[in-house]
Design an enzyme around this catalytic site. Structure first.
Site, mmCIF file in Angstrom:
data_model
loop_
_atom_site.group_PDB
_atom_site.id
_atom_site.type_symbol
_atom_site.label_atom_id
_atom_site.label_comp_id
_atom_site.label_asym_id
_atom_site.label_seq_id
_atom_site.Cartn_x
_atom_site.Cartn_y
_atom_site.Cartn_z
ATOM 1 N N HIS A 273 0.815 -1.293 0.009
ATOM 2 C CA HIS A 273 -0.108 0.051 -0.109
ATOM 3 C C HIS A 273 0.960 1.076 -0.160
ATOM 4 C CE1 HIS A 273 -3.107 -2.723 2.248
ATOM 5 N NE2 HIS A 273 -3.383 -2.745 0.697
ATOM 6 N N GLU A 303 -1.588 -6.896 -10.533
ATOM 7 C CA GLU A 303 -0.147 -6.128 -10.070
ATOM 8 C C GLU A 303 0.981 -7.112 -10.487
ATOM 9 O OE1 GLU A 303 -0.646 -6.524 -5.767
ATOM 10 O OE2 GLU A 303 -2.700 -5.336 -5.915
ATOM 11 N N GLU A 400 -2.057 -13.505 -4.738
ATOM 12 C CA GLU A 400 -0.975 -12.429 -4.690
ATOM 13 C C GLU A 400 0.001 -12.580 -3.652
ATOM 14 O OE1 GLU A 400 -2.401 -8.628 -3.233
ATOM 15 O OE2 GLU A 400 -4.356 -9.561 -3.069
#
Length: 451
Positions: A273, A303, A400
């Site tokens: 983040h 991503e 992820e």
């Protein structure tokens, strides 16, 4: 009522306030001339059905399905009414994504009505955007007018009132009990989260479009990366491309909350983040691509780990390849009947021989749907060691894996790959599978085409 209120509002713009009372001379309300108007005369609740209703994101049958599922739960649990206050549940059950800005919003659901309670500052927006039921607006002229709205809609209710215990504050719980005498608050946050975890065909179709648009943003992102270009410049170009595509594909939605993060270097890639900065990309930089298109409150994501010009060391390459191996195995493990915790446990064992398990910082994936950086989170569908939820067809989640190697250690930086998966009857559908992945495809070299 709005015509009457508008006349009053025009006069109020020029009034002088005192500590407790406001007086305005010669105020015209409709056809009546009043010598004085006080705050007591101003409305506490009103309506504003202004403009044409927006075209809903989903069909009526889809929205009816959601309300019906909620009412079945209410009936099973003897719940007389529900007051939603969160952005995610109000959006899920009404198709209205509110902008809080310090004011309360609510969605009341009983067996015979659905009513959104919103502040007058939002004008006709709630009425235009709410796809189920009606709207009631409260004004700023008196303290706790929101709770007067709740009282108007739930005041006759007795017994169990559903609220989101993970969202409503202790202070507001007490105000609810005052507004609805005899109310016995019970949690509906967890049951509604479980309802949201399995997506309908329409939700899956929307998410597929989001994944497609994320890959458009990703391609622009990679094209924008170059030595000397700032993180925010890359992100702006990617975001602009995604917003433009959302506008084409969904001409009736509000264009809000889509964003990209370009995280570069060993420091700015160390967490999932890290926001964009003015840092400029350098040759040999590790880069993490993050593209997040938002469509009507629904989140999609892509991503990837990238390197600028070259991979600076054998250790960087080794770490990247290991993380991609974990990612690819994770894609194989997501299928119906598998527990979230078992996916996490097996993937842990791929890191362990390389002494990398301690460099993990979060779970291997999470649910998608009505979530963003501001709202939502279906915590019951997380690929973590403590979550025993069994995967079912219709669930949407990410794979992820990420490891962060601290600065001062060989191969320093954050490595993260992310694909978006829909659980099917016999496995999963990877919605972002065509985007480049790994060391053979994601080294950006401006002297020749990216591999």
């Amino acid at each position: 009522m709005w015509t009457s209120y508008r006349g009053r509002l025009a006069s109020i713009l020029s009034m002088r306030r005192s500590a407790e009372r406001v007086t305005v001379a010669s105020v015209t309300v409709g056809k009546q001339l009043l010598s004085t108007v006080t705050t007591d005369d101003l409305p506490k609740l009103t309506t504003m059905n202004n403009g044409a209703k927006a075209i809903p994101t989903f069909t009526k049958s889809e929205m009816d399905r959601r309300i019906s599922a909620l009412r079945r739960h209410m009936e099973d649990q003897s719940i007389e009414g529900v007051l939603f206050t969160s952005m995610h549940n109000i959006n899920y059950f009404s198709d209205f994504l509110y902008c809080q800005m310090g004011r309360a919003f609510g969605l009341v659901v009983t067996m015979d009505k659905v009513k959104c309670i919103a502040p007058l500052v939002d004008g006709g927006l709630p009425w235009r955007r709410v796809a189920t039921g009606d709207t009631l607006l409260y004004t700023d002229w008196h303290k706790d007018n929101f709770w007067r709205g709740v009282q108007a809609e739930l005041g006759a209710t007795r017994g169990r009132i559903g609220v989101e215990m993970d969202h409503i504050s202790a202070d507001n719980l007490e105000k609810l009990k005052t507004a609805v005498l005899g109310a016995k608050p019970v949690d509906v946050g967890v049951p509604c989260m479980q309802m949201r975890m399995v997506k309908s065909k329409e939700e899956i179709a929307l998410t597929k479009e989001g994944a497609r648009i994320a890959q458009i943003g990703g391609a622009v992102f990679m094209d924008a990366c170059d030595v000397g270009v700032s993180e925010y410049e890359v992100a702006l170009r990617s975001t602009q491309a995604m917003v433009g595509e959302i506008a084409k594909a969904f001409p009736n939605v509000e264009l809000m909350n889509t964003w990209s993060w370009c995280q570069t270097g060993a420091t700015n890639t160390d967490c999932a983040h890290n926001a964009n900065t003015s840092r400029k990309i350098k040759s040999g930089d590790i880069i993490v691509l993050n593209c997040f298109p938002m469509i009507a409150g629904y989140f999609s994501a892509l991503e990837r780990t990238l390197f600028m010009d070259h991979i600076p060391s054998d250790r960087h390459l080794e770490l990247w390849d290991i993380n991609c191996t974990v990612h690819r195995r994770g894609l194989e493990l997501v299928r119906p009947g598998v527990r979230c915790c078992d996916v996490a446990t097996e993937l842990n064992e791929l890191y362990r021989p390389h002494n990398l398990l301690q460099y993990r910082s979060f779970g291997y994936g999470h649910s998608f749907g009505v979530i963003s950086t501001f709202y939502g989170r279906e915590a019951g569908l997380e690929l973590r060691e403590d979550v025993e939820t069994v995967l079912k067809p219709g669930m949407i989640l990410s794979m992820e894996p990420m490891i962060t190697i601290p600065i001062g250690t060989a191969g320093a930086g954050g490595y993260r790959e992310h694909d978006l998966l829909v659980v099917t009857e016999d496995g999963n559908e990877n919605l972002t599978r065509t985007f480049p992945l790994g060391s053979e495809q994601c080294v950006i070299n401006r002297n020749k085409a990216s591999i």
